[in-house]
Design a protein around this motif. Structure first.
Motif, PDB file in Angstrom:
ATOM      1  N   LYS A 155       0.857  -1.184   0.000  1.00  0.00           N
ATOM      2  CA  LYS A 155       0.000   0.000   0.000  1.00  0.00           C
ATOM      3  C   LYS A 155       0.891   1.230   0.000  1.00  0.00           C
ATOM      4  O   LYS A 155       1.746   1.373   0.872  1.00  0.00           O
ATOM      5  CB  LYS A 155      -0.917   0.037   1.235  1.00  0.00           C
ATOM      6  CG  LYS A 155      -2.049  -0.967   1.213  1.00  0.00           C
ATOM      7  CD  LYS A 155      -2.910  -0.858   2.454  1.00  0.00           C
ATOM      8  CE  LYS A 155      -3.741   0.403   2.472  1.00  0.00           C
ATOM      9  NZ  LYS A 155      -4.838   0.363   1.456  1.00  0.00           N
ATOM     10  N   GLY A 187      -5.091   4.879  -0.613  1.00  0.00           N
ATOM     11  CA  GLY A 187      -5.420   5.070   0.797  1.00  0.00           C
ATOM     12  C   GLY A 187      -4.831   6.369   1.322  1.00  0.00           C
ATOM     13  O   GLY A 187      -3.852   6.901   0.796  1.00  0.00           O
ATOM     14  N   CYS A 211     -15.221   5.778   0.373  1.00  0.00           N
ATOM     15  CA  CYS A 211     -13.887   5.195   0.582  1.00  0.00           C
ATOM     16  C   CYS A 211     -13.458   5.275   2.041  1.00  0.00           C
ATOM     17  O   CYS A 211     -12.268   5.157   2.361  1.00  0.00           O
ATOM     18  CB  CYS A 211     -12.863   5.924  -0.286  1.00  0.00           C
ATOM     19  SG  CYS A 211     -13.188   5.917  -2.051  1.00  0.00           S
ATOM     20  N   ASN A 214     -10.824   3.184   3.779  1.00  0.00           N
ATOM     21  CA  ASN A 214      -9.437   3.299   3.331  1.00  0.00           C
ATOM     22  C   ASN A 214      -8.821   4.640   3.736  1.00  0.00           C
ATOM     23  O   ASN A 214      -7.771   5.022   3.221  1.00  0.00           O
ATOM     24  CB  ASN A 214      -9.347   3.129   1.813  1.00  0.00           C
ATOM     25  CG  ASN A 214      -8.132   2.310   1.396  1.00  0.00           C
ATOM     26  OD1 ASN A 214      -7.551   1.586   2.194  1.00  0.00           O
ATOM     27  ND2 ASN A 214      -7.747   2.432   0.140  1.00  0.00           N
TER      28      ASN A 214
END
Length: 269
Positions: A155, A187, A211, A214
Motif C-alpha cells: 500500500k 489510501g 472510501c 481506506n
C-alpha cells in the motif's frame, strides 16, 4: 498541465526490505508519501511520520506526522517499508514559493536523522506541475517493477493533514475521479489538525464516504500549530525560528538569506 520528461531514480537507501522488519505486519507493507511545498519544512511536517516518543524527543517532535502515521499503522497490523517527502513542482506558483532546488535541500536536511523517511525529488524536478495521483503511482510502480515490493500486498498511502483532506471537496482544486482513485486504490492517512473534525469531512463528501474504510484518521496527542507560513513570517520579521525546524534547515536559510525581504537583514534566526 503534467509534462513529464526528467528521469529521477527513486531513493531506496532507507527502505526496510529485510524480512525481520516485517514481523507482525500481517496486513502487508505500507509506504507513506507526503506531498507539499515544504517551504520550509517544520517539525510538524516531520512529526506526522513519528512512531515513538523517544524519537520524537530526539528530533523535538520528530519528522512531520510521518512518525505518527507509522505508529498508527504498526498498531493496525501493517509494517512500514519507508516514507517519502515529495516537494511540489515550481509550476505550482504558490506565493513565496522558493525554487525547487532549495526546497529539495530543505527536505534532505530535515529527514537526515530519520531512519526511514527519504526525499523523492522527482515531482519537483519535472518540467511541469504533477498531480498527486501521478506521484503516488510512480512510487508504487517503481517499487513493484524493481521487485522491492509485491503489488498485491503493498500500500502506497498519501499522508496529509486534515486541511488537505478538506480540500478534496473544494470545487476546482482536485479532479474528483483522481480523489476517488487516491482514496480507493492507495489510501489516505490523515493527521487531524486542531479545529478539524475528520469524521464530518468524510461524511460531507460522497467520494470520501464511499472510501471511508481506506481513510485512517490519527489524532495528534501533542497539538502543534507550527506552519511554514508562520516560519516565513518570523524570518521576515527578524524573529528567531529556533526549535521550530531543525538546525540544519535554519543554517541553510541563514547561509542563503532566504525569505529575508532585504539584503543585510538580521540573519540570527
Amino acid at each position: 498541465m503534467e509534462e513529464v520528461g526528467v528521469e529521477v531514480p527513486l531513493p531506496r537507501d532507507k527502505l526496510s526490505t529485510e524480512p525481520s522488519s516485517r514481523d507482525g505486519g500481517i496486513r502487508g507493507g505500507v509506504v507513506l508519501v507526503a506531498t507539499g511545498s515544504f517551504n520550509p519544512p517544520t517539525y510538524m511536517h516531520l512529526r506526522m511520520f513519528a512512531s515513538d516518543w523517544d524519537r520524537a524527543v530526539k528530533l523535538l517532535f520528530s519528522l512531520f506526522p510521518v512518525e505518527l502515521a507509522k505508529d498508527e499503522l504498526l498498531q493496525r497490523g501493517y509494517y512500514v517499508l519507508g516514507g517519502y517527502m515529495s516537494p511540489v513542482n515550481d509550476a505550482y506558483k504558490k506565493k513565496d514559493l522558493l525554487p525547487a532546488a532549495h526546497r529539495i535541500r530543505f527536505c534532505e536536511l530535515a529527514c537526515k536523522s530519520s531512519s526511514f523517511v527519504m526525499v523523492d525529488p522527482w515531482e519537483a524536478m519535472q518540467k511541469g506541475y504533477q498531480r498527486t495521483l501521478t506521484v503516488l503511482s510512480r512510487i508504487r510502480n517503481s517499487l513493484c517493477r524493481d521487485g522491492l515490493a509485491d503489488q498485491g500486498s503493498l500500500k502506497v498511502m498519501l499522508l496529509c493533514g486534515s486541511d488537505l483532506l478538506e480540500s478534496f471537496s473544494t470545487p476546482g482544486v482536485w479532479i474528483p475521479d483522481q480523489v476517488r482513485t487516491i482514496c480507493k486504490d492507495f489510501g489516505v492517512i490523515c493527521i487531524r489538525r486542531k479545529g478539524k473534525d475528520v469524521g464530518n469531512l468524510i461524511a460531507g463528501s460522497d467520494i470520501l464516504q464511499g472510501c471511508r474504510d481506506n481513510i485512517i484518521s490519527v489524532d495528534e496527542i501533542v497539538p502543534n500549530q507550527i506552519s511554514s507560513s508562520r516560519l516565513r513570517d518570523c524570518i521576515k520579521r527578524c524573529l528567531s525560528i529556533k526549535y521550530l525546524t531543525c538546525d540544519e534547515v535554519i543554517e541553510y536559510i541563514r547561509e542563503h538569506k532566504l525569505f529575508m525581504e532585504a539584503e543585510g537583514g538580521d540573519t540570527s534566526l
